[in-house]
Design a protein around this motif. Sequence first.
Motif, short mmCIF file in Angstrom:
data_model
loop_
_atom_site.label_atom_id
_atom_site.label_comp_id
_atom_site.label_asym_id
_atom_site.label_seq_id
_atom_site.Cartn_x
_atom_site.Cartn_y
_atom_site.Cartn_z
N LEU A 1 -16.53 -3.34 -1.76
CA LEU A 1 -16.37 -2.61 -0.51
C LEU A 1 -17.09 -1.28 -0.67
O LEU A 1 -16.95 -0.61 -1.69
CB LEU A 1 -14.89 -2.36 -0.22
CG LEU A 1 -14.18 -3.48 0.53
CD1 LEU A 1 -12.69 -3.18 0.64
CD2 LEU A 1 -14.78 -3.66 1.92
N SER B 1 -6.71 3.32 -3.92
CA SER B 1 -7.70 2.59 -3.12
C SER B 1 -9.11 2.77 -3.68
O SER B 1 -10.02 2.04 -3.29
CB SER B 1 -7.66 3.04 -1.66
OG SER B 1 -8.38 4.24 -1.50
N VAL C 1 -9.08 1.25 4.63
CA VAL C 1 -8.25 0.35 3.81
C VAL C 1 -6.97 1.05 3.37
O VAL C 1 -5.91 0.43 3.31
CB VAL C 1 -9.01 -0.24 2.59
CG1 VAL C 1 -10.08 -1.20 3.04
CG2 VAL C 1 -9.55 0.82 1.69
N ASP D 1 -16.98 1.86 -0.39
CA ASP D 1 -16.18 3.08 -0.25
C ASP D 1 -16.87 4.23 -0.98
O ASP D 1 -18.04 4.12 -1.37
CB ASP D 1 -14.76 2.85 -0.78
CG ASP D 1 -14.73 2.85 -2.30
OD1 ASP D 1 -15.76 2.48 -2.90
OD2 ASP D 1 -13.70 3.22 -2.88
N VAL E 1 -14.45 4.08 5.12
CA VAL E 1 -14.03 2.81 4.49
C VAL E 1 -12.79 3.07 3.64
O VAL E 1 -11.79 2.34 3.72
CB VAL E 1 -15.17 2.22 3.63
CG1 VAL E 1 -14.68 0.99 2.88
CG2 VAL E 1 -16.36 1.89 4.50
N GLU F 1 -12.26 -6.63 2.97
CA GLU F 1 -11.36 -5.65 3.60
C GLU F 1 -9.92 -6.18 3.60
O GLU F 1 -8.98 -5.45 3.28
CB GLU F 1 -11.76 -5.36 5.05
CG GLU F 1 -13.00 -4.50 5.20
CD GLU F 1 -14.27 -5.34 5.17
OE1 GLU F 1 -14.17 -6.57 4.94
OE2 GLU F 1 -15.36 -4.76 5.33
#
Lengths: 223, 217
Positions: B166, B158, B23, B168, B19, B86
């Motif tokens: 998200l 990020s 991104v 991640d 992930v 996303e």
Amino acid sequence: MGGAEILFQGETISRLLSGLMVTIRISLVSVAISIPVGVVVGIAMSSRHLLVRAVLRAILEFVRVMPQLVLLYVVFFGSATAFGLDLSGEAASVIVFSLWGAAELGDLVRGALASIPPIQYDSAYVLGLSRMQTFVHIILPQALARLMPPTMNLVSRMVKTTSLCMLIGVVELIRVGQQIIDFNRFQYPTGALWVYLAIFVMYFLVCWPLSIASRRLERRWAA
Amino acid sequence: MDWGFIAKYAPLYAVAAQVTLFVSLWGIVAAMLVGLVVALVIHAKVPVMRQVASAYVELSRNTPLLVQLFFLYFGLPKVGVTLPAEACAIIGIAFLGGSYMSEALRGGLESVAAVQEESALVLGMAPGQSFVHVVLPQALVAAVPALVANVIFLIKESSVVSGIALADLMYLTKDLIGLYYDTSEALLMLVIAYAIILIPVSVAGTVLERRLDHGRG
């Protein structure tokens, strides 16, 4: 597009400003700690001892390669398990940002010291100054003057990075904004748009003058 | 250290790393495109567009990514623009990164001596040809160190996409700490995961710089 009134009702603006103060306080305290630590680190990095340089470089590279949010998690969640410490979010933030600022500045100080031409040392020795005197009165002031622009730049990066503090529970500008949005959920359903826009503008108004000042100083040095 | 925990949850970190990479990668590609357009507009001094581009650069460089993401993810739906997390993350990274990339590219363009373009024109190239075949390749080579630094910067940035839910690396780590209290193990895996992503990029950047430098020297 209605709903902008949320910004002008009751205490919205004054609460956002108090959140901004927390953001600025964390940044300034962290920068105030980073500067002396960074200067010491930079001088130590110019040391002739290979071991000192190697150890410092390893620590600095670690701090600089990891995302700041990872460092925040490591200090905030890790300090409890590893040392049984109960750090507040703000304390953890100041520790991380000071460390990060010192690492960034340390490298800049090292570079600035290396950029002083050898003739400066030679001339000072010829005039009878000792090594210590030369360093404190001749070399260090010249090196520090070159650091003004990157230091101002660091303050502005510090302010932007404090936005991460809300992810470990510090009540700063963004978190205050969320509280205002939640509190007014029914009266101002479009509040999120306006409050986040206001926060965006507030960050910009703090950081922009710092970037301009840093650029001006840089140009003056280049000229 | 509970190695059983690490062995059990390492595969989840691999998924979360995807992930983060997804991104970052698309965000960086989009940021490069935005950066190229902005750098060209500013470099070519296109009237009006140039002021717009400069205003964008200032806005994007002087605001935190997290605020940009919150505006996109929580603010825009209030005016009927609802984007998946996303998409918000990629747009946010492109918005932030575009200005950094444009500054890097502009530095590269400015480093190409004017005589390069003049010579190309004298040899009979059209202005467009001289830009594409003579100026741009040299500008890109000169910009490589700054571009690589930006790529690393954006991968690090990020990490805040966990703020808009998200899943991640950051999100997974917080989840595991909250669920099982295996804090040291979760943090260790987090640090290792980022080291595995970032160190090769940094090393590749250094190698690339050296090779290009050699080609120029």
